[in-house]
Design an enzyme around this catalytic site. Sequence first.
Site, short mmCIF file in Angstrom:
data_model
loop_
_atom_site.label_atom_id
_atom_site.label_comp_id
_atom_site.label_asym_id
_atom_site.label_seq_id
_atom_site.Cartn_x
_atom_site.Cartn_y
_atom_site.Cartn_z
N ARG A 159 0.79 -1.17 -0.09
CA ARG A 159 0.06 0.08 -0.05
C ARG A 159 1.01 1.23 -0.06
NH1 ARG A 159 -5.37 -0.51 1.20
NH2 ARG A 159 -6.07 -2.53 1.61
N SER B 68 -2.84 11.59 -21.42
CA SER B 68 -3.85 10.79 -21.32
C SER B 68 -4.21 10.20 -22.69
CB SER B 68 -5.10 11.62 -20.86
OG SER B 68 -5.76 12.61 -21.96
N CYS B 69 -5.42 9.28 -22.63
CA CYS B 69 -5.63 8.71 -23.95
C CYS B 69 -6.21 9.59 -25.04
CB CYS B 69 -6.61 7.80 -23.68
SG CYS B 69 -8.23 8.14 -22.70
N THR C 39 -13.36 17.80 -17.74
CA THR C 39 -12.24 17.21 -18.36
C THR C 39 -11.11 18.40 -18.25
OG1 THR C 39 -11.51 16.48 -20.71
CG2 THR C 39 -13.10 18.15 -20.76
#
Length: 348
Positions: free
Chosen positions: A81, A154-155, A213
């Site tokens: 973690r 990002s994509c 976005t």
Amino acid sequence: MTVRIAINGFGRIGRNVVRALYESGRRAEITVVAINELADAAGMAHLLKYDTSHGRFAWEVRHEREQLFVGDDVIRILHERTLADLPWRELGVDIVLDCTGVYGNREHGEAHIAAGAKKVLFSHPGSNDLDATVVFGVNQNQLRAEHRIVSNASCTTNCIIPVIKLLDDAYGIESGTVTTIHSAMNDQQVIDAYHSDLRRTRAASQSIIPVDTKLAAGITRIFPQFNDRFEAIAVRVPTINVTAIDLSVTVKKPVKASEVNQLLQKAAQGAFHGIVDYTESPLVSIDFNHDPHSAIVDGTQTRVSGAHLIKTLVWCDNEWGFANRMLDTTLAMAAVGFRLDASASTKL
């Protein structure tokens, strides 16, 4: 040299990175030595083997205790973690691909490096204090050995940036707007349930849902000259994969739609081959599932108004295309070498 990578976070992108590594034939160039994921090994193996969007994985997958087997390869499974507890030094990790979507600032990157990794690649835009943000096919040649903490953007940024560059180089972009029509994601609800974003309290399969976005900021991070000249909005739609982007730009030079298509088709066949594709077939979103390109221009949807307003529609598999670019950027980061002097870092 084979690049030794570890993956932190074995969700949609992490699993697709592993699948893409084997399916693209780049296993000789990259070795996955470890995966850190809080889920149990049985679930990890099952979801790598069976995928609703991308089908069954062609390689044999099994697990024994805390080891994942892909074909003849053995990958160590971790469940840490805390980043400081990750054994990257012990495992000889060259580059960590952090695909959690949770970590993404310089402190997180430095934690991976303190744990023994030489470099870190985040699978989302990350904070502004990283050494570099790379959109492969556009600016990866600016990478240097001292760029240790890097974002793969990002994509949607990877999808739209190559097209923006092509249009700007050819016609001179003055301003633009972008609408992302994005498949549902796992931060949405199956049925109505609580969420800090009230629109995302609603069932993902039943509505077109506007969401925030940061794509406009992503564009200006790569092209600072467009600061305050691009705006973006996004909606999520009830499909589980593939995204369409509606790009509208005003340009300085007069142009016809046929000329725009000719430009983009030529780029897909030439300088941007493998990154940008071009089609005039009457296709729908599912036809682009498992497509490795960052962007597929739909030439049937190109429009020009008043000789200076260009509208294009660009598709991408927001999982598979991006996973392939993660691998491309990993190899580009390794190719420039590893400089371990943190004080030598210069920002791209």
